[in-house]
Motif scaffolding. Sequence first.
Motif, PDB file in Angstrom:
ATOM      1  N   ARG B  40       1.438  -0.953   0.028  1.00 17.56           N
ATOM      2  CA  ARG B  40       0.486  -0.093  -0.171  1.00 17.56           C
ATOM      3  C   ARG B  40       1.281   1.271  -0.424  1.00 17.56           C
ATOM      4  O   ARG B  40       0.815   1.741   1.042  1.00 17.56           O
ATOM      5  CB  ARG B  40      -0.857  -0.156   1.538  1.00 17.56           C
ATOM      6  N   SER B  42       0.626   4.407  -0.779  1.00 24.19           N
ATOM      7  CA  SER B  42       0.074   5.369  -0.071  1.00 24.19           C
ATOM      8  C   SER B  42      -0.314   5.649   1.816  1.00 24.19           C
ATOM      9  O   SER B  42      -0.427   6.542   2.561  1.00 24.19           O
ATOM     10  CB  SER B  42      -1.567   5.210  -0.569  1.00 24.19           C
ATOM     11  N   LYS B  43       0.159   4.562   2.288  1.00 21.19           N
ATOM     12  CA  LYS B  43       0.647   3.994   3.776  1.00 21.19           C
ATOM     13  C   LYS B  43       2.123   3.942   3.842  1.00 21.19           C
ATOM     14  O   LYS B  43       2.523   3.398   3.909  1.00 21.19           O
ATOM     15  CB  LYS B  43      -0.373   2.864   4.238  1.00 21.19           C
ATOM     16  N   PRO B  44       2.623   5.129   4.012  1.00 17.77           N
ATOM     17  CA  PRO B  44       3.995   4.970   3.952  1.00 17.77           C
ATOM     18  C   PRO B  44       5.196   5.386   5.412  1.00 17.77           C
ATOM     19  O   PRO B  44       4.421   5.232   6.535  1.00 17.77           O
ATOM     20  CB  PRO B  44       4.360   6.462   3.825  1.00 17.77           C
ATOM     21  N   HIS B 173      -9.850  18.615  -9.498  1.00 20.54           N
ATOM     22  CA  HIS B 173      -8.675  17.543  -8.997  1.00 20.54           C
ATOM     23  C   HIS B 173      -8.686  16.281  -7.612  1.00 20.54           C
ATOM     24  O   HIS B 173      -9.115  17.031  -6.593  1.00 20.54           O
ATOM     25  CB  HIS B 173      -7.871  17.568  -9.005  1.00 20.54           C
ATOM     26  N   LEU B 174      -8.831  15.531  -7.764  1.00 22.34           N
ATOM     27  CA  LEU B 174      -9.244  14.247  -6.872  1.00 22.34           C
ATOM     28  C   LEU B 174      -8.520  13.537  -6.412  1.00 22.34           C
ATOM     29  O   LEU B 174      -7.167  13.383  -5.846  1.00 22.34           O
ATOM     30  CB  LEU B 174     -10.467  13.719  -7.053  1.00 22.34           C
ATOM     31  N   ALA B 175      -7.815  12.931  -7.881  1.00 26.68           N
ATOM     32  CA  ALA B 175      -6.556  12.095  -7.096  1.00 26.68           C
ATOM     33  C   ALA B 175      -5.893  12.154  -8.674  1.00 26.68           C
ATOM     34  O   ALA B 175      -6.761  11.884  -9.590  1.00 26.68           O
ATOM     35  CB  ALA B 175      -6.795  11.225  -6.772  1.00 26.68           C
ATOM     36  N   THR B 255      -2.618   4.171  -5.945  1.00 26.76           N
ATOM     37  CA  THR B 255      -2.860   5.836  -5.560  1.00 26.76           C
ATOM     38  C   THR B 255      -1.522   5.759  -4.550  1.00 26.76           C
ATOM     39  O   THR B 255      -0.979   4.971  -3.998  1.00 26.76           O
ATOM     40  CB  THR B 255      -4.187   5.329  -4.774  1.00 26.76           C
ATOM     41  N   GLY B 257      -2.003   8.497  -2.347  1.00 25.68           N
ATOM     42  CA  GLY B 257      -2.715   8.978  -1.204  1.00 25.68           C
ATOM     43  C   GLY B 257      -2.678  10.172  -1.388  1.00 25.68           C
ATOM     44  O   GLY B 257      -2.136  10.687  -2.766  1.00 25.68           O
ATOM     45  N   ILE B 258      -2.321  11.034   0.190  1.00 21.01           N
ATOM     46  CA  ILE B 258      -2.559  12.335  -0.002  1.00 21.01           C
ATOM     47  C   ILE B 258      -1.311  12.608   1.283  1.00 21.01           C
ATOM     48  O   ILE B 258      -1.466  11.924   1.872  1.00 21.01           O
ATOM     49  CB  ILE B 258      -3.760  13.104   0.482  1.00 21.01           C
ATOM     50  N   THR B 259      -1.100  14.089   1.009  1.00 25.98           N
ATOM     51  CA  THR B 259       0.200  13.627   2.137  1.00 25.98           C
ATOM     52  C   THR B 259       0.566  15.665   2.516  1.00 25.98           C
ATOM     53  O   THR B 259      -0.106  16.545   1.840  1.00 25.98           O
ATOM     54  CB  THR B 259       1.554  13.651   1.809  1.00 25.98           C
TER      55      THR B 259
END
Lengths: 904, 261
Positions: B40, B42-44, B173-175, B255, B257-259
């Motif tokens: 994953r 996006s989960k860093p 924009h979402l992703a 994805t 993700g978002i940071t």
Amino acid sequence: MIPTREWTKFEIAGLEGFSTDANFEAIEDWTLTKNPYLYFGRIHEPVNYWWYNGIVRPSDPSFKSQTSLDEILDAVIEATIGTEESAYDWTSIYLMTPTITDPNAWIENIVNGKYYDGENEWDSYPAPPKTLDYHDAPYVAAGDFPYSLSNWLWSYKTGEGCWGNLQQENLFRSGFAFWAHLWPPGGNPRALFSGRPMRLKIRYLNAIVNSLNRASVPLAGGVELVLTGLGFHNDEDELNEHAHPAIGWNDSVDKIYFEGLQGQVNPPALTLAAGDYTIDSNTQITIPAGKMPALTAGTYNIKLMKDVVAGGGIPDVYSYAGDFHCDSSGRIRDGRRIELLAADAYADEEKITPLILTKWRFKNKLGVEIIQNWSEIDICTPGTFYDGKITNLSSLRRGISDNDGLFAISDMTVEVANGNREISILLTTNLLKNQLVDIEFIWGNRPYAARQSILQCIVDDHGMKGSTFWALLKDITRKYFQVQVPRYLCTEAEFSDIHENAKGKAMPEVLGLCSVTTGDDLGATEARCVDTVNKSYLVARGSLYSITEVYSDNVLMAGGGVDYDIFYRDGGRTYIDFVLTQGDKKVTFNSAGYMFPDWDSAGGYVQNPAYIIAFAMAFLAEIPIELIDMDLIDALAVDFETAGYDTSGHLNLQAQTTFDIVLLELLSSYGCKGFPGNDGRLKIEKKSIAGVLSTSKHLFDQIDLIRPADRIENLRSAVNLASAIFNYQPVPDKYFGSYSSSRPTSIADFEAEIDGGSVLQFPWTNSENLVRELLRDILYRLGYGDKILSFPISMEHIDDYDLFTNFKYQDPFGPSADGTGEVGRYYYVMSLTYDWRSRTIMVEAIDLQWLLRQYFILGDEDALPVNWNITPDAQRIWGYLCNEITGKFADGEDGKILITEVGL
Amino acid sequence: MTLRYITTNLINSTTLPSDDATYRTTEDAIYKVANLYNKRPSKPFRFTAKAAQWLKVELAAATPVTFAGIFNHNIPSGETINLEGANADAGYAAVCTAAWRNHDIGSFFTATWKWWKLNIGVQVADPFPQIGEFVLGNYSTFASAWVQPGQADGPTFAMAESQTHYGQDWSEHLANTQEFRISLLNLTDPATVDDLQTFLTDIFENSNGKFILIPDHTKPHCFYVRVKNYKDFAYREIYGTKELRRWSLELETLTRGITLL
């Protein structure tokens, strides 16, 4: 003004002491008691001494030393005090901060009954004389009851230092102890009190930063940064208000630190001494552009330091910007730590990637919470990771009813991916029903700290469908508004000799003037016979300001011990004790209701409609005062007072009903609207001209509206004839006022009288003038239909529009004589529906013509100087009134004439 | 050019445990090292310091490795990223130095070690180093399949579309992800095991359809992807003792993700 935090809900305990030498130093002299109300006093007899101390501590978890709110200046406890018995000696009431060291968490473990072992738990009770000098200690005479106590813990004491600060550890752990000091000594004096703690206020030395003038700064610095808040340089006189004697405090922000959150090398602290910034006032600090340091890219916390001098004892006072907020009266509430972004390529107005953040609490049987943070995509923030497992969010509607004033918030369904069975595992040992869920919003290019609250919900229901978990959310106010008020009943368990007719009846709650002196049913409120043996009647759960008449089966009784006497006991409840038994007779009374010094009207008790609402929320429904926007309540109270309605409110509750019904009746009685704001607090407002014309918000049909707006006239909702009844009292079950009004122009135009089908009820006001105004507003609003505008806009506007927000709407197809449409018609937001999937907001708004038509506006009242003399020439194009006799203004200039614009 | 893929990551909770100073210089309390191998990106994982940070992987024994990759990293261009190896936790020898690329970096090499050490150094002005996935493994290729040209790939942007009736745009924009449609032809005969079928079964049964894709081993691009289509992968085009099958894979990068700062 000094930052102040308030609490209105308390846990109460007591210490019962017996000694034969009046020393009371030994552990065995004391026993812990679990009292339902504040109880304290003394009885001195030869050889035997009984001391009773009442312990009061706020129950809210926020009552503790917290980062950025950890240095107390002083404190005041307010209580309504009655006397427990008629024998009473002149007494002064003292406070202490008990030095209790074992166990530290005594409140949770002892007062709630989990432990009940006074001798062992209270092993370090202080000798009372140690604290005698350090607070106000009013003398209370026999005729002073009910007594509104306001006892200050001193801010400074000679030879000791800042006493409130030195005592804060004990205060946070153990609360206040009330005790009585008999005076004069000698003989066999006695005094026993009971009462109800109403509010604790603590003034803090910590500086509070509400906001910055900018969310970001360029890396090179060189821009002005303005901090707005409170307590940057507290006034010496205010600091010394409760000091003995006055001293110099040197209370000012001495240093400002920028602390990087991504491991940056921080710049040196800015110092006041070096002139790195100016303290413009107690509420503003300016770091000039030339002093704003260069910062490495990233986000920064801003920390303020005060080196307060108060004769020793006070450490440096630190606080982080944003941790707490102050309202305009200095009341502190929780905030969110500000993160200043240092970046070159950032524009405050740039909005990219809308994100929904949710925070869930799973709680086990022991009360331990497991926090889950979920979003629609994995989101990393400095201290929280949001699992991107939300697969669907239903839309959410927040709205206000324009008719009854109460808000309505739709339920919301959330679907969450549970493929990894994480939620399944959590639910095996944890509960989710009725637990809080925070819904927040943020733009993906903003610092995490910039997120804004949308709503706080509770979980009403949940379930699973395959690998999907779903939850139904309702707004949190249901938790407070679904309670029954009055909350307390007269029961046989408490009153062993209660009369059959009083069993299970509510303890009356009375606010304002409630009086019925004519008609077949005399008296506004019915008393409860709770003691047939001692002929005692409970008339109100709190201390009434006064009881003016008492009737027994409609026969006026004489007070002052002739037929009855009035007592305030059992925690400040109001009782009538009769001389002779009244048997099955119905005892009723008229009264002036509860007191609360800050909220009392001129008569000495709460009557202002704004404070009637506030009192009902804070002390009847017991909603934490921090959840109520008291700034708005205070402003509303001023408006009612200015309009002459400061004594027009009352509330007389005898039978239990859900609080939302009561609140709805109060709001409609006073023409107010109530709703939870996007800061999570309950807001009570009344739409007025203030701020309408100066709104900077302007929505353009072609640019902002995703679809053309529906302008709905709702002519079928038109009302041009209205009748109202007002001033309700429950004993006769009767409204004592009525009023009717009409819109003749609407009646003529429609050739019909339309009355809306029912008589309007304004139960909790006695003011015909107020009712006249309310009917006027209703008829103006509905005379030609309730004009509602509805349209969707992009979620980019989410920061700008909340319930009650005023805005102008440009409509090229709006009605206009020359066909050019309307440039900016005034509306206010009635509801907002967030569609998370399409990222749009549906807005419903009310046309403000009903309000604006009541004013003759000469120019822009919000922008123009208040009179001609101080108006610059460029602004003199607007209308000002001149002397009607001379036709000139005060400076000798000629007045203006009113002419028709036609033909100009 | 050859399509390469990696399905097995040698890094796991045994070879790189959390909360153990032996295996990392610093470790964020929320963004733990376990996130380096949770499939994953996006989960860093996140370091809490900047200069001279490292991660160590201790395999059960000296093991040959041909690929190392880090996915969804935030390490700025020009900063140190290199891999070393040793047979004890000392005396590390250089394995490779990665050529920096934004987000995802992969390197091919041939080395056999028990201990592997990923070195990262960033400057004070940079954010704390963060890595979504750290992969050590051995690449594979399809023995009897050939990638066919003419298929679409490129970024895909998730957008919330809004536009006024006048055409004013409010789209959000979402992703964004990267999508690939890969067509492979392979000649099979009943006597050989179809390596494409083996590959699909492996990644779905063991990784929920996720694997690392290198579309062209001569190019620096590598992607952590998932297979979007779940059936109808192959169509027979020629039958006989040796049949020709055309395989279609729809792939999408995971994805990032978002940071938020």
